[in-house]
Design a protein around this motif. Structure first.
Motif, PDB file in Angstrom:
ATOM      1  N   LEU A  12      97.275  33.098 -14.757  1.00 60.67           N
ATOM      2  CA  LEU A  12      98.263  33.993 -15.367  1.00 60.67           C
ATOM      3  C   LEU A  12      99.352  33.192 -16.080  1.00 60.67           C
ATOM      4  N   ILE A  13      99.803  32.113 -15.449  1.00 55.19           N
ATOM      5  CA  ILE A  13     100.822  31.254 -16.064  1.00 55.19           C
ATOM      6  C   ILE A  13     100.284  30.629 -17.346  1.00 55.19           C
ATOM      7  N   LEU A  14      99.053  30.119 -17.280  1.00 57.43           N
ATOM      8  CA  LEU A  14      98.449  29.482 -18.461  1.00 57.43           C
ATOM      9  C   LEU A  14      98.294  30.474 -19.609  1.00 57.43           C
ATOM     10  N   SER A  15      97.733  31.635 -19.328  1.00 59.20           N
ATOM     11  CA  SER A  15      97.484  32.621 -20.380  1.00 59.20           C
ATOM     12  C   SER A  15      98.787  33.139 -20.984  1.00 59.20           C
ATOM     13  N   SER A  16      99.814  33.323 -20.156  1.00 55.48           N
ATOM     14  CA  SER A  16     101.108  33.793 -20.667  1.00 55.48           C
ATOM     15  C   SER A  16     101.743  32.740 -21.568  1.00 55.48           C
ATOM     16  N   THR A  17     101.652  31.475 -21.155  1.00 52.51           N
ATOM     17  CA  THR A  17     102.214  30.383 -21.960  1.00 52.51           C
ATOM     18  C   THR A  17     101.502  30.270 -23.301  1.00 52.51           C
ATOM     19  N   VAL A  18     100.181  30.350 -23.272  1.00 53.21           N
ATOM     20  CA  VAL A  18      99.387  30.239 -24.505  1.00 53.21           C
ATOM     21  C   VAL A  18      99.681  31.409 -25.432  1.00 53.21           C
ATOM     22  N   LEU A  19      99.744  32.621 -24.889  1.00 59.15           N
ATOM     23  CA  LEU A  19      99.998  33.810 -25.709  1.00 59.15           C
ATOM     24  C   LEU A  19     101.366  33.735 -26.378  1.00 59.15           C
ATOM     25  N   LEU A  20     102.388  33.405 -25.600  1.00 57.97           N
ATOM     26  CA  LEU A  20     103.741  33.328 -26.149  1.00 57.97           C
ATOM     27  C   LEU A  20     103.856  32.227 -27.190  1.00 57.97           C
ATOM     28  N   SER A  21     103.239  31.074 -26.922  1.00 54.97           N
ATOM     29  CA  SER A  21     103.283  29.951 -27.868  1.00 54.97           C
ATOM     30  C   SER A  21     102.586  30.318 -29.174  1.00 54.97           C
ATOM     31  N   THR A  22     101.454  30.982 -29.078  1.00 57.18           N
ATOM     32  CA  THR A  22     100.711  31.395 -30.273  1.00 57.18           C
ATOM     33  C   THR A  22     101.546  32.328 -31.139  1.00 57.18           C
ATOM     34  N   LEU A  23     102.168  33.309 -30.494  1.00 55.79           N
ATOM     35  CA  LEU A  23     102.976  34.285 -31.236  1.00 55.79           C
ATOM     36  C   LEU A  23     104.151  33.614 -31.948  1.00 55.79           C
TER      37      LEU A  23
ATOM     38  N   ASP B 180      99.164  28.643 -39.397  1.00 55.34           N
ATOM     39  CA  ASP B 180      98.510  29.947 -39.542  1.00 55.34           C
ATOM     40  C   ASP B 180      98.028  30.417 -38.169  1.00 55.34           C
ATOM     41  N   TRP B 181      97.524  31.627 -38.086  1.00 51.27           N
ATOM     42  CA  TRP B 181      97.204  32.220 -36.787  1.00 51.27           C
ATOM     43  C   TRP B 181      96.128  31.434 -36.037  1.00 51.27           C
ATOM     44  N   SER B 182      95.079  31.017 -36.714  1.00 52.93           N
ATOM     45  CA  SER B 182      93.992  30.303 -36.028  1.00 52.93           C
ATOM     46  C   SER B 182      94.459  28.927 -35.551  1.00 52.93           C
ATOM     47  N   THR B 183      95.226  28.225 -36.403  1.00 58.83           N
ATOM     48  CA  THR B 183      95.743  26.919 -36.007  1.00 58.83           C
ATOM     49  C   THR B 183      96.764  27.060 -34.885  1.00 58.83           C
ATOM     50  N   SER B 184      97.576  28.107 -34.940  1.00 60.69           N
ATOM     51  CA  SER B 184      98.559  28.367 -33.882  1.00 60.69           C
ATOM     52  C   SER B 184      97.866  28.562 -32.544  1.00 60.69           C
ATOM     53  N   LEU B 185      96.783  29.344 -32.553  1.00 56.19           N
ATOM     54  CA  LEU B 185      96.037  29.577 -31.317  1.00 56.19           C
ATOM     55  C   LEU B 185      95.418  28.279 -30.810  1.00 56.19           C
ATOM     56  N   ARG B 186      94.871  27.494 -31.726  1.00 55.67           N
ATOM     57  CA  ARG B 186      94.221  26.230 -31.346  1.00 55.67           C
ATOM     58  C   ARG B 186      95.221  25.275 -30.688  1.00 55.67           C
ATOM     59  N   TYR B 187      96.363  25.082 -31.324  1.00 55.95           N
ATOM     60  CA  TYR B 187      97.362  24.168 -30.774  1.00 55.95           C
ATOM     61  C   TYR B 187      98.005  24.730 -29.511  1.00 55.95           C
ATOM     62  N   ALA B 188      98.246  26.039 -29.483  1.00 57.61           N
ATOM     63  CA  ALA B 188      98.882  26.658 -28.314  1.00 57.61           C
ATOM     64  C   ALA B 188      98.001  26.545 -27.084  1.00 57.61           C
TER      65      ALA B 188
END
Length: 482
Positions: free
Chosen positions: A279-290, A299-307
């Motif tokens: 839950l901590i990992l997924s929340s951190t990744v989601l917030l970082s991506t946004l 861009d969105w795909s690169t943001s998700l990749r790096y996050a």
């Protein structure tokens, strides 16, 4: 206190450790990289040093008590850092001072991954291998490995296991015999490393890079053979493999043991600590991506990749990088450093305060709120439907208090050496949490800070690896009383 027995144990372990210098010697011979003499002299120093410690007390016998176990653990990690620094100090490339050599050695063995080196790509292959190798040895804890061979040395190992194993509950054994427990952990550890190396190699790494990065991935160490870390390869496949094994290595190794024993993975999803960790990992990744995407940083795909990569890497205290997160916008650098305080699960190779402790602190806080409404109610703290003993809850709060107090004292000490607040704050977090990278002056390396700061950070790494109390207990008068 059995000082003669303790000295004998330390001497034996140092001599056993000298054997670990053989693989980098072989690597140096294969690549003819000019570092052979440094490792040969280091092997001699380790053998001679261990022998001089062991020989005068070679006939000392006795069962190690709990206090002996704490002292052996602290002394061995300290002595290990000293003896492990010899190859760095003797090597002409890199040309390091004693302080820098000790810093690099301590960072490797404690799986911190903080480095004072620059120009890593140009270092001798054997030095690169050695950095990864000592990180791997430190990942599961050389003491646990030593426990597995203690019966052959005629020394009891339960006290060492209690002192070395991370987590709030230290008496849990996977098997009836402690030596078998240590062996089981190392079998799992070695298997994960082998599979990780194979995955990296298939994904496009050279065999040398695959082996080296598998060492620091499963150990959650963060050392790399390249200045750009995992970003050097610019491969989504390699990044995904790295993310998977960072997460797997940050799980409680008891879960891996039960998965192997019972041929099932369902207990991963039932374990409350593992669920909270995800839950901590997924929340951190989601917030970082946004944040990255909405600020047009990527861009969105690169943001998700790096996050995904940076979020998992920092939260698990691995410290690998594909992007310089210290330059990310708004609160993201601060957020990622804060997640490293949580770290991995208990009995994992991760650092930080451990997920189960944070979970217990949150549940205890919720109970106090409920007690305001129902002052006379008996409300136990439960994890996974089971009530946690008050002694454990109190110990967690004690650990939390000591952790924060040590953090504040170290940060003030670093600021006293002239470091700015951001650098000092993140440097302590990077070392106490065994994370590696920080912010400010230490975002890429720790080479620019002064020697007094490096010594304090070496102490911080040791505190983090031994989970504070194991080391701090030696500074109490009660520990030395008969």
């Amino acid at each position: 206190m059995h000082f003669s027995v303790i000295t004998r144990v330390i001497g034996l372990l140092v001599m056993v450790f000298s054997i670990s210098l053989i693989p980098p010697i072989i690597v140096s011979l294969i690549y003819n990289d000019g570092a052979l003499d440094a490792f040969l002299y280091a092997l001699l120093v380790n053998l001679l040093g261990g022998f001089l410690l062991w020989f005068p007390v070679r006939n000392a016998r006795g069962e190690l008590k709990i206090r002996d176990g704490f002292l052996v653990t602290v002394l061995f990690w300290t002595v290990l850092g000293l003896f492990g620094s010899v190859p760095f100090f003797l090597s002409e490339n890199p040309d390091l001072s004693f302080t820098d050599s000790l810093f690099e050695s301590m960072s490797g063995f404690t799986t911190t991954g903080a480095t004072i080196l620059t120009g890593i790509d140009d270092l001798p292959k054997s030095i690169l291998f050695y950095r990864q190798w000592i990180t791997w040895l430190g990942g599961m804890g050389i003491i646990v490995l030593a426990v597995a061979i203690m019966p052959m040395l005629g020394i009891g190992g339960m006290q060492l296991y209690r002192a070395e194993t991370p987590g709030p509950v230290k008496d849990t054994k996977l098997t009836p015999r402690i030596a078998e427990t240590a062996k089981a952990l190392w079998y799992i550890y070695a298997t994960l490393t082998s599979v990780c190396a194979l995955g990296y190699w298939i994904a496009g790494m050279s065999l040398f890079d695959a082996i080296c990065h598998s060492f620091s991935t499963v150990a959650i160490g963060g050392f790399s053979t390249h200045d750009e870390s995992i970003g050097y390869f610019n491969s989504v496949a390699i990044e995904l493999i790295c993310v998977f094994f960072m997460i797997v290595s940050a799980f409680n190794f008891a879960l891996h043991f039960f998965a192997w024993r019972h041929k099932s993975i369902w207990h991963y999803f039932k374990d409350p600590e593992a669920r909270f960790f995800l839950l901590i990992l997924s929340s951190t990744v989601l917030l970082s991506t946004l944040v990255l995407a909405m600020t047009s940083t990527f861009d969105w795909s690169t943001s998700l990749r790096y996050a995904v990569f940076e979020g998992v890497s920092i939260a698990t205290t691995s410290g690998f990088s594909t992007s310089n997160f210290s330059n990310w916008p708004h609160f993201l650098p601060f957020l990622l450093i804060v997640t490293s305080f949580v770290g991995g699960c208990a009995s994992s190779t991760g650092g930080g305060m451990k997920v189960i402790r944070i979970l217990l602190i949150l549940k205890q806080g919720l109970r106090e709120i409920q007690r305001l409404i129902h002052p006379n109610a008996v409300i136990p703290v439960k994890v996974g439907g089971k009530a946690i003993q008050e002694r454990v809850v109190s110990a967690v709060w004690g650990f939390f208090s000591a952790y924060l107090l040590v953090y504040i004292v170290l940060m003030i000490g670093l600021m006293a050496t002239g470091l700015d607040q951001v650098t000092a704050w993140s440097a302590v977090a990077a070392t106490l949490n065994n994370l590696g990278p920080g912010l400010g002056e230490v975002s890429s390396s720790f080479a620019s800070i002064g020697d007094p700061a490096k010594w304090m950070l070496c102490f911080s790494m040791l505190l983090g690896r031994l989970e504070v109390f194991t080391l701090l207990v030696l500074f109490t008068p009660m520990f030395w009383q008969r």
